[in-house]
Design a protein around this motif. Sequence first.
Motif, PDB file in Angstrom:
ATOM      1  N   LEU A  56       0.827  -1.204   0.000  1.00  0.00           N
ATOM      2  CA  LEU A  56       0.000   0.000   0.000  1.00  0.00           C
ATOM      3  C   LEU A  56       0.860   1.253   0.000  1.00  0.00           C
ATOM      4  CD1 LEU A  56      -2.852   1.213   0.170  1.00  0.00           C
ATOM      5  CD2 LEU A  56      -2.693   1.041   2.657  1.00  0.00           C
ATOM      6  N   LEU A  57       1.902   1.276   0.820  1.00  0.00           N
ATOM      7  CA  LEU A  57       2.770   2.458   0.847  1.00  0.00           C
ATOM      8  C   LEU A  57       3.503   2.636  -0.473  1.00  0.00           C
ATOM      9  CD1 LEU A  57       4.297   2.209   4.454  1.00  0.00           C
ATOM     10  CD2 LEU A  57       2.533   3.789   3.628  1.00  0.00           C
ATOM     11  N   LEU A  75      -2.121  12.634  -0.961  1.00  0.00           N
ATOM     12  CA  LEU A  75      -1.605  13.781  -0.207  1.00  0.00           C
ATOM     13  C   LEU A  75      -0.594  13.385   0.858  1.00  0.00           C
ATOM     14  CD1 LEU A  75      -4.997  15.678   0.313  1.00  0.00           C
ATOM     15  CD2 LEU A  75      -3.329  15.996  -1.514  1.00  0.00           C
ATOM     16  N   ASP A  76      -0.735  12.172   1.419  1.00  0.00           N
ATOM     17  CA  ASP A  76       0.147  11.792   2.522  1.00  0.00           C
ATOM     18  C   ASP A  76       0.084  10.274   2.660  1.00  0.00           C
ATOM     19  OD1 ASP A  76       1.840  11.822   4.649  1.00  0.00           O
ATOM     20  OD2 ASP A  76       0.429  12.701   6.076  1.00  0.00           O
ATOM     21  N   ALA A  77       1.136   9.673   3.185  1.00  0.00           N
ATOM     22  CA  ALA A  77       1.184   8.238   3.454  1.00  0.00           C
ATOM     23  C   ALA A  77       2.260   8.006   4.514  1.00  0.00           C
ATOM     24  CB  ALA A  77       1.482   7.443   2.190  1.00  0.00           C
ATOM     25  N   ASP A  78       1.948   7.147   5.508  1.00  0.00           N
ATOM     26  CA  ASP A  78       2.911   6.898   6.575  1.00  0.00           C
ATOM     27  C   ASP A  78       2.438   5.692   7.375  1.00  0.00           C
ATOM     28  OD1 ASP A  78       5.103   7.121   8.148  1.00  0.00           O
ATOM     29  OD2 ASP A  78       4.575   9.037   9.086  1.00  0.00           O
ATOM     30  N   ALA A  79       3.314   5.189   8.245  1.00  0.00           N
ATOM     31  CA  ALA A  79       2.997   4.100   9.171  1.00  0.00           C
ATOM     32  C   ALA A  79       3.500   4.506  10.548  1.00  0.00           C
ATOM     33  CB  ALA A  79       3.648   2.797   8.724  1.00  0.00           C
ATOM     34  N   CYS A  84      -1.075   1.815   9.364  1.00  0.00           N
ATOM     35  CA  CYS A  84      -0.556   2.263   8.074  1.00  0.00           C
ATOM     36  C   CYS A  84      -1.697   2.989   7.375  1.00  0.00           C
ATOM     37  CB  CYS A  84      -0.077   1.076   7.237  1.00  0.00           C
ATOM     38  SG  CYS A  84       0.421   1.518   5.553  1.00  0.00           S
ATOM     39  N   TYR A  85      -1.463   4.223   6.945  1.00  0.00           N
ATOM     40  CA  TYR A  85      -2.551   5.001   6.365  1.00  0.00           C
ATOM     41  C   TYR A  85      -2.075   5.710   5.104  1.00  0.00           C
ATOM     42  CZ  TYR A  85      -0.280   9.054   8.545  1.00  0.00           C
ATOM     43  OH  TYR A  85       0.620  10.008   8.905  1.00  0.00           O
ATOM     44  N   ILE A 151     -10.804   7.714  -8.953  1.00  0.00           N
ATOM     45  CA  ILE A 151     -10.530   7.446  -7.545  1.00  0.00           C
ATOM     46  C   ILE A 151      -9.599   6.246  -7.417  1.00  0.00           C
ATOM     47  CG2 ILE A 151     -11.592   6.958  -5.307  1.00  0.00           C
ATOM     48  CD1 ILE A 151     -14.203   8.050  -6.425  1.00  0.00           C
ATOM     49  N   GLY A 152      -8.706   6.282  -6.454  1.00  0.00           N
ATOM     50  CA  GLY A 152      -7.934   5.110  -6.036  1.00  0.00           C
ATOM     51  C   GLY A 152      -6.897   4.636  -7.015  1.00  0.00           C
ATOM     52  N   LEU A 153      -6.229   5.554  -7.716  1.00  0.00           N
ATOM     53  CA  LEU A 153      -5.192   5.154  -8.654  1.00  0.00           C
ATOM     54  C   LEU A 153      -4.109   4.357  -7.932  1.00  0.00           C
ATOM     55  CD1 LEU A 153      -3.910   5.367 -11.495  1.00  0.00           C
ATOM     56  CD2 LEU A 153      -2.787   7.464 -10.719  1.00  0.00           C
ATOM     57  N   CYS A 154      -3.940   3.107  -8.311  1.00  0.00           N
ATOM     58  CA  CYS A 154      -2.899   2.205  -7.804  1.00  0.00           C
ATOM     59  C   CYS A 154      -3.118   1.812  -6.342  1.00  0.00           C
ATOM     60  CB  CYS A 154      -1.525   2.855  -7.970  1.00  0.00           C
ATOM     61  SG  CYS A 154      -0.139   1.715  -7.894  1.00  0.00           S
ATOM     62  N   VAL A 155      -3.760   2.694  -5.546  1.00  0.00           N
ATOM     63  CA  VAL A 155      -3.940   2.430  -4.119  1.00  0.00           C
ATOM     64  C   VAL A 155      -5.079   1.451  -3.889  1.00  0.00           C
ATOM     65  CG1 VAL A 155      -4.522   3.502  -1.913  1.00  0.00           C
ATOM     66  CG2 VAL A 155      -2.992   4.669  -3.500  1.00  0.00           C
ATOM     67  N   ASP A 156      -6.167   1.589  -4.641  1.00  0.00           N
ATOM     68  CA  ASP A 156      -7.330   0.739  -4.431  1.00  0.00           C
ATOM     69  C   ASP A 156      -6.990  -0.729  -4.699  1.00  0.00           C
ATOM     70  OD1 ASP A 156      -9.960   0.375  -3.684  1.00  0.00           O
ATOM     71  OD2 ASP A 156     -10.712   0.528  -5.725  1.00  0.00           O
TER      72      ASP A 156
END
Length: 659
Positions: A56-57, A75-79, A84-85, A151-156
Amino acid sequence: MPMTNRPGDVLAGRYRLVDLLSESGAGRFWRAHDLVLERDVALHVIAEDDPRAPVLLDAARRSALVLDPHILRVLDADARDGLCYVVNEWGSGTSLDIMVAAGGPLGARTSAYLVGQVAAAIAVAHGAGVAHGRLNPESVLVDRAGAVRVIGLCVDAALHGAPASGPAADVTDLAGLLYTALTARWGGRSTSAVARAPQEHGRVLRPRQVRAGVPRTLDQICDELLNPYAAARERDPRALDTARGLADTLADFVGDPTGLPEALLARQVSRGDETVTFSAVPEFGVRDATGEQDAVPPPRPVEVPVPLLGTAAVAEADDEPAARPEPPADRATDPATDAATGAEPDPAPSAPAPAPEVPTEAGLPIFDDDGGVSWMGAPGAPAPPPPPFEDPPERPLFAPEPADGGPVRRPRPSAIAAAAADPSDFWPWDHTGTGTGVPVIGAPVAEEVPGRNWLRIAGGLIVALLLLVLVVVVVNLSRGRTVLGADDGGSTPSDRASSSTGADTGPARALTGLTVRDFDPQGDPPAEYPETVGLVIDGDPATGWRTSTYTQQFGPGGLKTGVGVVIDLGASRTVEEVDLQLTGQPTGVSLYLTDQDPRGIGDLTPVATADAGTRATLTPTASPTGAVTGRYVIVWLTSLPAVRDGFRGQIDEVVVRGS
């Protein structure tokens, strides 16, 4: 996964969780509020030790490389803190799945415009080396300004654990989005809540087979991308198997897009989030045993006051006198002044006297014929009786007698003779008894029953129709056919001729037990879509075998002289005719028959040729009887119909008839 994240919690000291939108396994999707930038964001959260966390990251980092106004960016990504968000831009509007579920399919140009916008955005992502991976109707959003957002490019795909895929899978899903917009069915490879597109023999039906009115261009795009053939094609910047080529093709179909964003905006589905304010209900006091009423609390203030109908009736029902109007401020209150002006002085304010206990009296409305309304009194005052009905005018039962002053009715002199000659012309009096004394010229004659002439005409038509049917039946039976004109037992004129001469060739019928293979002796390799060639004898005209797309027409100056199929009859049999169903026109066709398994056509002679349309029947003419024998039937295409990018032929069905 820690379950401490709930509405109101603050994640990473910045994002306040607002609404839990959905859950996927151990993952959660939130609407959150960014406390730093004061805006809503979309928040994907999973456990830090979840196997999907590293994927996901990584997907969030790759998605952040793509900058396009149609894509809701990361906009942001971190653990941290065991979680993990990934934070995405928030979009507000209606997704494609809700749009078609609420209002049905979109129009053709609107559908092409919507998918063209998505394809252009995906082409930008493919240029950066990023694929969406899970493109479905739920990931396409039309915001409240009419803009199309992805929505959700690559992340979904990473959050749902979807396997890694490349640009080709996104192109197939783009065709599925076009299929959904046109038919309200999902035809792509990814999963979706929209109902799947119907299939037949492992092939997705064309949009025109699901919903009438789909343009042929859009129908062909969906068919080519959702039902691909094995042979690879030469790629070019506008090829349909790339997102950029699909976007350009749809843009050419749409033309001027003026008004299409407004059309998408009109398909927004209202969420009903507006606050509705109701007016307050007036409260009434409680009357005690003495007839006095408790004090009524003042009504609560409301935004929209409720008008009270029948105020006087309400005051009367509550046994309270109606309030008197307040005197103007400049009016003197001196009793002497009131006496001088003739006005009654206002009584001194005092406590109201208790009203006697009386039953509630209410009138009933009476609606007049002319639209007026009056009120019927209370039960104590009886209503006036209704007006009497007017007596109908008296009419004499018999004609007036001479004593009454009326005319004398005398039979006509010719009444008896006329009655004997024509009973329908009988009228015994010389006038109508109205007192005018004027004879009636052409006395009232009993008219013929209305519609009798039409019944006679209808009866004549029915008799003529029955005679015509009888003639057709006699002619069919005399020709050896059935009553309805069909061939008796499937026989053909050549069969009846053979029977009359004593030859036992058997009836001409559709031969069964056939096998088929593709025939491309001049190809390298010598194969032309062998996996679909069986569709030409499956009995379904909606499916067929298609050639490759050639940049040159067949012939001496082309790449090859032709291509076709070989049908094995299983043994040497008599062939009387071959029925073909084709796609596109014109198609040059040559028919060959041989007892040896063919490896080419150089040493063979055609038994029939034709420039065919969408249907053709080839009859062998190599023998005087019009029939030849052989085991292998070769349907050889010598010229192909023109298509958008070259020349391509298609055989939908082949039926061999003989014995």
